[in-house]
Motif scaffolding. Structure first.
Motif, PDB file in Angstrom:
ATOM      1  N   LEU A 172       0.818  -1.209   0.000  1.00 29.54           N
ATOM      2  CA  LEU A 172       0.000   0.000   0.000  1.00 29.54           C
ATOM      3  C   LEU A 172       0.851   1.259   0.000  1.00 29.54           C
ATOM      4  O   LEU A 172       0.500   2.257  -0.649  1.00 29.54           O
ATOM      5  N   GLU A 173       1.960   1.240   0.732  1.00 31.17           N
ATOM      6  CA  GLU A 173       2.839   2.416   0.710  1.00 31.17           C
ATOM      7  C   GLU A 173       3.336   2.695  -0.701  1.00 31.17           C
ATOM      8  O   GLU A 173       3.351   3.849  -1.151  1.00 31.17           O
ATOM      9  N   PHE A 174       3.748   1.646  -1.399  1.00 30.55           N
ATOM     10  CA  PHE A 174       4.259   1.848  -2.757  1.00 30.55           C
ATOM     11  C   PHE A 174       3.132   2.170  -3.732  1.00 30.55           C
ATOM     12  O   PHE A 174       3.330   2.935  -4.686  1.00 30.55           O
ATOM     13  N   ALA A 175       1.952   1.613  -3.514  1.00 33.07           N
ATOM     14  CA  ALA A 175       0.814   1.970  -4.355  1.00 33.07           C
ATOM     15  C   ALA A 175       0.495   3.452  -4.208  1.00 33.07           C
ATOM     16  O   ALA A 175       0.237   4.156  -5.196  1.00 33.07           O
ATOM     17  N   ASN A 176       0.523   3.929  -2.975  1.00 33.85           N
ATOM     18  CA  ASN A 176       0.294   5.344  -2.698  1.00 33.85           C
ATOM     19  C   ASN A 176       1.343   6.205  -3.382  1.00 33.85           C
ATOM     20  O   ASN A 176       1.025   7.205  -4.048  1.00 33.85           O
ATOM     21  N   MET A 177       2.598   5.814  -3.237  1.00 30.04           N
ATOM     22  CA  MET A 177       3.699   6.604  -3.779  1.00 30.04           C
ATOM     23  C   MET A 177       3.651   6.671  -5.304  1.00 30.04           C
ATOM     24  O   MET A 177       3.696   7.763  -5.907  1.00 30.04           O
ATOM     25  N   PHE A 178       3.541   5.506  -5.965  1.00 32.39           N
ATOM     26  CA  PHE A 178       3.592   5.495  -7.429  1.00 32.39           C
ATOM     27  C   PHE A 178       2.344   6.138  -8.035  1.00 32.39           C
ATOM     28  O   PHE A 178       2.432   6.780  -9.087  1.00 32.39           O
ATOM     29  N   THR A 179       1.212   5.996  -7.382  1.00 31.89           N
ATOM     30  CA  THR A 179       0.017   6.680  -7.865  1.00 31.89           C
ATOM     31  C   THR A 179       0.194   8.186  -7.804  1.00 31.89           C
ATOM     32  O   THR A 179      -0.175   8.921  -8.734  1.00 31.89           O
ATOM     33  N   SER A 180       0.798   8.655  -6.718  1.00 32.78           N
ATOM     34  CA  SER A 180       1.050  10.095  -6.580  1.00 32.78           C
ATOM     35  C   SER A 180       2.022  10.605  -7.636  1.00 32.78           C
ATOM     36  O   SER A 180       1.897  11.742  -8.103  1.00 32.78           O
ATOM     37  N   VAL A 334       4.086  -1.214  21.466  1.00 32.29           N
ATOM     38  CA  VAL A 334       4.931  -0.869  20.328  1.00 32.29           C
ATOM     39  C   VAL A 334       4.058  -0.309  19.209  1.00 32.29           C
ATOM     40  O   VAL A 334       3.182  -1.008  18.693  1.00 32.29           O
ATOM     41  N   PRO A 335       4.254   0.939  18.828  1.00 30.25           N
ATOM     42  CA  PRO A 335       3.431   1.533  17.772  1.00 30.25           C
ATOM     43  C   PRO A 335       3.891   1.095  16.387  1.00 30.25           C
ATOM     44  O   PRO A 335       5.046   0.711  16.180  1.00 30.25           O
ATOM     45  N   THR A 336       2.966   1.157  15.432  1.00 27.95           N
ATOM     46  CA  THR A 336       3.298   0.931  14.032  1.00 27.95           C
ATOM     47  C   THR A 336       2.732   2.081  13.213  1.00 27.95           C
ATOM     48  O   THR A 336       1.819   2.795  13.659  1.00 27.95           O
ATOM     49  N   ASN A 337       3.266   2.256  12.014  1.00 26.99           N
ATOM     50  CA  ASN A 337       2.769   3.315  11.153  1.00 26.99           C
ATOM     51  C   ASN A 337       2.925   2.923   9.697  1.00 26.99           C
ATOM     52  O   ASN A 337       3.957   2.386   9.299  1.00 26.99           O
ATOM     53  N   VAL A 338       1.890   3.179   8.922  1.00 23.27           N
ATOM     54  CA  VAL A 338       1.929   2.969   7.483  1.00 23.27           C
ATOM     55  C   VAL A 338       1.940   4.343   6.831  1.00 23.27           C
ATOM     56  O   VAL A 338       1.017   5.146   7.033  1.00 23.27           O
ATOM     57  N   PHE A 339       2.983   4.608   6.060  1.00 22.00           N
ATOM     58  CA  PHE A 339       3.144   5.940   5.471  1.00 22.00           C
ATOM     59  C   PHE A 339       2.386   6.027   4.153  1.00 22.00           C
ATOM     60  O   PHE A 339       2.962   6.005   3.069  1.00 22.00           O
ATOM     61  N   ILE A 340       1.059   6.111   4.290  1.00 26.10           N
ATOM     62  CA  ILE A 340       0.184   6.372   3.166  1.00 26.10           C
ATOM     63  C   ILE A 340      -0.415   7.758   3.379  1.00 26.10           C
ATOM     64  O   ILE A 340      -0.070   8.451   4.332  1.00 26.10           O
ATOM     65  N   GLU A 341      -1.309   8.162   2.500  1.00 26.49           N
ATOM     66  CA  GLU A 341      -1.954   9.473   2.643  1.00 26.49           C
ATOM     67  C   GLU A 341      -3.447   9.287   2.843  1.00 26.49           C
ATOM     68  O   GLU A 341      -4.119   8.812   1.930  1.00 26.49           O
ATOM     69  N   PRO A 342      -3.999   9.642   4.020  1.00 25.34           N
ATOM     70  CA  PRO A 342      -3.319  10.076   5.242  1.00 25.34           C
ATOM     71  C   PRO A 342      -2.547   8.913   5.875  1.00 25.34           C
ATOM     72  O   PRO A 342      -2.717   7.760   5.490  1.00 25.34           O
ATOM     73  N   SER A 343      -1.772   9.239   6.879  1.00 26.90           N
ATOM     74  CA  SER A 343      -0.970   8.241   7.567  1.00 26.90           C
ATOM     75  C   SER A 343      -1.848   7.378   8.474  1.00 26.90           C
ATOM     76  O   SER A 343      -2.825   7.857   9.053  1.00 26.90           O
ATOM     77  N   LEU A 344      -1.487   6.094   8.586  1.00 28.76           N
ATOM     78  CA  LEU A 344      -2.232   5.153   9.421  1.00 28.76           C
ATOM     79  C   LEU A 344      -1.320   4.642  10.525  1.00 28.76           C
ATOM     80  O   LEU A 344      -0.343   3.942  10.257  1.00 28.76           O
TER      81      LEU A 344
END
Length: 451
Positions: A172-180, A334-344
């Motif tokens: 999903l991070e890469f899908a977000n990035m390449f789509t942008s 322990v937190p996690t984060n997915v760098f999509i737009e918006p961030s999750l």
């Protein structure tokens, strides 16, 4: 054969931090790294920092080619800084080469010039990280269109049509990035449901936002073969009704996970136990099954985050020079984060998990559109959800799908670790306008958890 006090195999976050610490305490350290392009470890070279740099550049409208150039400059600078951080220490030797175990505490190192050097380590720390997995799909491994996440960030030009195999967080991070950046992205996943760990309301919102941005999802599919037609990759897959479809792409990005990088270590020459997935088996103090041999970071399995590797260093530091109190089992928050737009971002229990455990909870829930800073940022998509124990008023879980969630999740983590009641966040005075001030309104009143 030369004997060394400390041998660290791999230049990753935990290993490099440990090397610096040991050297500053007067101990001799040998750090072995097989690639000069990996000084500093996975995070700064091929993962966290370069990928997030590209994600931000895409959001800012930078061209893909310029963004890759800028990313390369950044990683080169960080790589050199990390190398000097260790090489400048009198007690540290950085050796380029590939390490192979010849016994429980002995290794051979093949250097780039063809020499073999042999060492015995009084202590050995294995810090070799993880490597991408490639699924067993006919034609995939030999396809000239195949790329892993590292290669995806170094393409000479933006792929117009991109297929991503794997709809997990990295996919999903890469899908977000390449789509942008302007690619047409299709995500293929064999699971029927994407983001299965997330609550339905959050997962549905995330996926819908991706679809609104033009990402195509095909779930529950069985990829049959990868071929080539008209200078493009031809990807044939079957849906649940067994109806086959072929789509075409300029590139195929495989994002189906990473596995511990132990294959080249020749651990069969030792008594070090290895799990079926290749992960080195460790106890609560990161000890392997061989005395005075530790495993740090991704190579031991478990969560693959650079901050976990750093905390591994803290455990070893405490054992060797402290009170011997830190444990893997202490890492409950322990937190996690997915760098999509918006961030999750997420920590603790989701609502689904709380219900499965039959745990009583108060639910605080608010749309991101209610936050003034979200309007300022021109992105009001998202949702904030926090679960609270009604008996103690302590936070037991949070899911934040909102701009800057990667920052404010750490406030939730701190409150959980310090055992602060949620009212502390509710009544805090925040700067304005900020995303964090949303806690003032979020915690005003709990909602019916059955909604």
């Amino acid at each position: 054969m030369e004997t060394v006090k400390n041998i660290i195999i791999g230049f990753g976050k935990g290993g490099k931090t440990l090397a610096k610490f040991l050297a500053q305490h007067g101990e001799q350290v040998l750090v072995i790294e097989k690639s000069k392009q990996m000084y500093g470890g996975t995070c700064i070279n091929i993962a966290c920092l370069p990928s997030k740099r590209l994600i931000i550049e895409a959001a800012h409208g930078t061209s893909f080619e310029d963004a890759v150039d800028g990313k390369n400059v950044m990683t080169s600078q960080l790589r050199q800084k990390n190398y000097q951080m260790l090489a400048s220490e009198d007690n540290i030797t950085v050796l380029d080469g590939t390490a192979h175990f010849t016994g429980n505490h002995t290794i051979d190192v093949q250097t780039p010039d063809g020499h073999t050097l042999s060492y015995k380590g009084e202590r050995i720390f294995i810090n070799t990280g993880a490597t991408s997995t490639i699924p067993d799909i006919p034609g995939l491994k030999d396809s000239r269109f195949l790329m892993n996440s590292t290669q995806a960030m170094d393409q000479p030009k933006l792929p117009r049509e991109l297929v991503i195999i794997g709809g997990g967080y990295i996919g999903l991070e890469f899908a977000n990035m390449f789509t942008s950046f302007g690619s047409h992205v299709t995500v293929l996943d064999h699971h029927q449901t994407l983001l299965p760990r997330e609550d339905d309301d959050v997962a549905e919102m995330v996926i819908q936002n991706f679809k609104d941005n033009g990402v195509r999802f095909e779930v529950g599919v069985d990829i049959k073969a990868i071929g080539e037609q008209d200078n493009q990759a031809a990807i044939t897959f079957a849906r649940t009704d067994n109806r086959e479809t072929t789509i075409f792409a300029d590139k195929i990005l495989v994002a189906t996970g990473r596995k511990p990088a132990t294959a080249a270590l020749d651990l069969q020459n030792t008594d070090i136990k290895v799990a079926k997935n290749g992960a080195i088996v460790v106890d609560d103090l990161l000890h392997t099954s061989v005395p005075n041999v530790w495993a740090i970071g991704d190579v031991k399995g478990g969560p693959q985050f650079t901050y976990i590797s750093l905390d591994d260093f803290r455990i070893i530091k405490d054992e060797l020079f402290g009170n011997k109190e830190r444990r893997i089992s202490d890492r409950l928050i322990v937190p996690t984060n997915v760098f999509i737009e918006p961030s999750l971002a997420q920590v603790g229990l989701t609502e689904r998990e709380a219900q499965k455990q039959e745990k009583d909870y108060l639910l605080f829930k608010m749309p991101a559109a209610a936050i003034p800073k979200a309007k300022v940022l021109k992105d009001t998509r998202g949702l904030l959800k926090v679960l609270v124990d009604p008996q103690t008023n302590l936070i037991i879980g949070a899911t934040l799908y909102v701009q800057e969630a990667q920052e404010i999740i750490n406030m939730i983590v701190l409150a959980m670790r310090a055992k602060l009641p949620y009212q502390m966040l509710r009544d805090q005075i925040y700067t304005h306008p900020t995303i964090s001030e949303a806690f003032n309104d979020l915690f005003k009143q709990s909602v019916d958890k059955k909604e």
